[in-house]
Design a protein around this motif. Structure first.
Motif, PDB file in Angstrom:
ATOM      1  N   GLY A  94       5.140 -12.375  13.165  1.00  0.00           N
ATOM      2  CA  GLY A  94       4.848 -11.151  12.605  1.00  0.00           C
ATOM      3  C   GLY A  94       4.757  -9.983  13.770  1.00  0.00           C
ATOM      4  O   GLY A  94       4.930 -10.151  14.995  1.00  0.00           O
ATOM      5  N   ARG A  95       4.183  -8.914  13.201  1.00  0.00           N
ATOM      6  CA  ARG A  95       3.679  -8.048  14.038  1.00  0.00           C
ATOM      7  C   ARG A  95       2.595  -7.065  13.478  1.00  0.00           C
ATOM      8  O   ARG A  95       2.492  -7.311  12.104  1.00  0.00           O
ATOM      9  CB  ARG A  95       4.967  -6.992  14.148  1.00  0.00           C
ATOM     10  N   VAL A  96       2.048  -6.251  14.144  1.00  0.00           N
ATOM     11  CA  VAL A  96       0.963  -5.422  13.630  1.00  0.00           C
ATOM     12  C   VAL A  96       1.220  -3.994  13.908  1.00  0.00           C
ATOM     13  O   VAL A  96       1.813  -3.618  14.866  1.00  0.00           O
ATOM     14  CB  VAL A  96      -0.225  -5.712  14.448  1.00  0.00           C
ATOM     15  N   ASP A  97       0.840  -3.122  13.092  1.00  0.00           N
ATOM     16  CA  ASP A  97       1.425  -1.776  13.220  1.00  0.00           C
ATOM     17  C   ASP A  97      -0.083  -0.817  13.781  1.00  0.00           C
ATOM     18  O   ASP A  97      -1.135  -1.671  13.873  1.00  0.00           O
ATOM     19  CB  ASP A  97       1.781  -1.052  12.035  1.00  0.00           C
ATOM     20  N   ASP A  98       0.186   0.194  14.010  1.00  0.00           N
ATOM     21  CA  ASP A  98      -1.111   1.060  14.563  1.00  0.00           C
ATOM     22  C   ASP A  98      -2.322   1.122  13.499  1.00  0.00           C
ATOM     23  O   ASP A  98      -3.261   1.460  13.873  1.00  0.00           O
ATOM     24  CB  ASP A  98      -0.514   2.412  14.879  1.00  0.00           C
ATOM     25  N   ASN A  99      -1.924   0.809  12.122  1.00  0.00           N
ATOM     26  CA  ASN A  99      -3.082   1.046  11.233  1.00  0.00           C
ATOM     27  C   ASN A  99      -3.575  -0.321  10.845  1.00  0.00           C
ATOM     28  O   ASN A  99      -4.195  -0.517   9.905  1.00  0.00           O
ATOM     29  CB  ASN A  99      -2.493   1.814   9.892  1.00  0.00           C
ATOM     30  N   ASN A 100      -3.266  -1.120  11.727  1.00  0.00           N
ATOM     31  CA  ASN A 100      -3.626  -2.636  11.350  1.00  0.00           C
ATOM     32  C   ASN A 100      -3.340  -3.313  10.210  1.00  0.00           C
ATOM     33  O   ASN A 100      -3.923  -4.330   9.745  1.00  0.00           O
ATOM     34  CB  ASN A 100      -5.380  -2.945  11.545  1.00  0.00           C
ATOM     35  N   VAL A 142      -1.259 -11.179  20.495  1.00  0.00           N
ATOM     36  CA  VAL A 142      -0.635 -10.151  20.144  1.00  0.00           C
ATOM     37  C   VAL A 142       0.017  -9.414  21.533  1.00  0.00           C
ATOM     38  O   VAL A 142      -0.918  -9.215  22.266  1.00  0.00           O
ATOM     39  CB  VAL A 142      -1.449  -9.063  19.368  1.00  0.00           C
ATOM     40  N   ASP A 143       1.128  -9.354  21.594  1.00  0.00           N
ATOM     41  CA  ASP A 143       1.515  -8.777  22.973  1.00  0.00           C
ATOM     42  C   ASP A 143       1.630  -7.339  22.968  1.00  0.00           C
ATOM     43  O   ASP A 143       1.116  -6.632  21.978  1.00  0.00           O
ATOM     44  CB  ASP A 143       3.060  -9.268  23.224  1.00  0.00           C
ATOM     45  N   SER A 144       1.957  -6.435  23.954  1.00  0.00           N
ATOM     46  CA  SER A 144       1.875  -5.334  24.393  1.00  0.00           C
ATOM     47  C   SER A 144       2.736  -4.160  23.348  1.00  0.00           C
ATOM     48  O   SER A 144       2.419  -3.116  23.082  1.00  0.00           O
ATOM     49  CB  SER A 144       2.174  -4.748  25.496  1.00  0.00           C
ATOM     50  N   ASP A 145       3.695  -5.060  22.585  1.00  0.00           N
ATOM     51  CA  ASP A 145       4.308  -4.428  21.369  1.00  0.00           C
ATOM     52  C   ASP A 145       3.976  -4.751  20.075  1.00  0.00           C
ATOM     53  O   ASP A 145       4.557  -4.406  19.254  1.00  0.00           O
ATOM     54  CB  ASP A 145       6.044  -4.784  21.695  1.00  0.00           C
ATOM     55  N   ASN A 146       2.782  -5.070  19.950  1.00  0.00           N
ATOM     56  CA  ASN A 146       2.155  -5.767  18.756  1.00  0.00           C
ATOM     57  C   ASN A 146       2.829  -6.515  18.083  1.00  0.00           C
ATOM     58  O   ASN A 146       2.698  -6.665  16.700  1.00  0.00           O
ATOM     59  CB  ASN A 146       1.921  -4.289  17.908  1.00  0.00           C
ATOM     60  N   ILE A 147       3.631  -7.583  18.748  1.00  0.00           N
ATOM     61  CA  ILE A 147       4.267  -8.682  18.263  1.00  0.00           C
ATOM     62  C   ILE A 147       3.261  -9.792  18.225  1.00  0.00           C
ATOM     63  O   ILE A 147       2.669 -10.295  19.253  1.00  0.00           O
ATOM     64  CB  ILE A 147       5.337  -9.172  18.963  1.00  0.00           C
ATOM     65  N   VAL A 148       3.040 -10.566  16.969  1.00  0.00           N
ATOM     66  CA  VAL A 148       2.123 -11.561  17.003  1.00  0.00           C
ATOM     67  C   VAL A 148       2.793 -13.070  17.101  1.00  0.00           C
ATOM     68  O   VAL A 148       3.958 -13.213  16.826  1.00  0.00           O
ATOM     69  CB  VAL A 148       1.706 -11.854  15.606  1.00  0.00           C
ATOM     70  N   ARG A 165      -4.176  -7.040   6.174  1.00  0.00           N
ATOM     71  CA  ARG A 165      -4.544  -5.737   6.958  1.00  0.00           C
ATOM     72  C   ARG A 165      -6.078  -5.842   7.352  1.00  0.00           C
ATOM     73  O   ARG A 165      -6.789  -6.645   6.741  1.00  0.00           O
ATOM     74  CB  ARG A 165      -4.468  -4.535   6.328  1.00  0.00           C
ATOM     75  N   VAL A 166      -6.327  -5.384   8.226  1.00  0.00           N
ATOM     76  CA  VAL A 166      -7.812  -5.098   8.567  1.00  0.00           C
ATOM     77  C   VAL A 166      -8.288  -3.755   8.370  1.00  0.00           C
ATOM     78  O   VAL A 166      -7.736  -2.699   9.000  1.00  0.00           O
ATOM     79  CB  VAL A 166      -8.300  -5.628  10.053  1.00  0.00           C
ATOM     80  N   ASP A 167      -9.375  -3.707   7.514  1.00  0.00           N
ATOM     81  CA  ASP A 167      -9.829  -2.113   7.416  1.00  0.00           C
ATOM     82  C   ASP A 167     -10.818  -1.634   8.698  1.00  0.00           C
ATOM     83  O   ASP A 167     -11.004  -2.435   9.485  1.00  0.00           O
ATOM     84  CB  ASP A 167     -10.363  -2.050   6.278  1.00  0.00           C
TER      85      ASP A 167
END
Length: 108
Positions: free
Chosen positions: A34-40, A17-23, A52-54
């Protein structure tokens, strides 16, 4: 800083996952995947939420009735069906990229 997702027994990166949350997937070289947001929450390239990851590290697959499919342990190891499938190397051990590893594992 990039977050690397490693296989559990060696140091070869299978995704990151890069610094822009791109997978990025290092196995198939289909980048980005894909990508990941700040809420996983994990999104595919079509901007669909796929998982998601809780806060407890439980990995949920939103494609299968929001079912739990694995867990990210406090030491960074990722388990699925009681087997080690990966390891998170980075500052955030609940990194949703680990969930993406679980979600793509069936496609290896």
């Amino acid at each position: 800083m990039d977050k690397i997702i490693n296989s559990p027994y060696n140091i070869n990166a299978v995704a990151r996952v890069d610094s822009d949350n791109i997978v990025h997937n290092h196995i198939y070289h289909y980048c980005p995947i894909g990508r990941v947001d700040d809420n996983n929450f994990i999104y595919d390239n079509n901007n669909n939420v796929v998982g998601r990851v809780d806060d407890d590290g439980i990995v949920h697959n939103h494609s299968i009735n929001n079912s739990p499919i694995g867990k990210v342990l406090e030491n960074g190891f990722v388990i699925k069906e009681n087997a080690l499938v990966g390891r998170v190397d980075g500052d955030n051990l609940l990194l949703a990229g680990a969930a993406y590893l679980l979600l793509i594992q069936g496609n290896r």
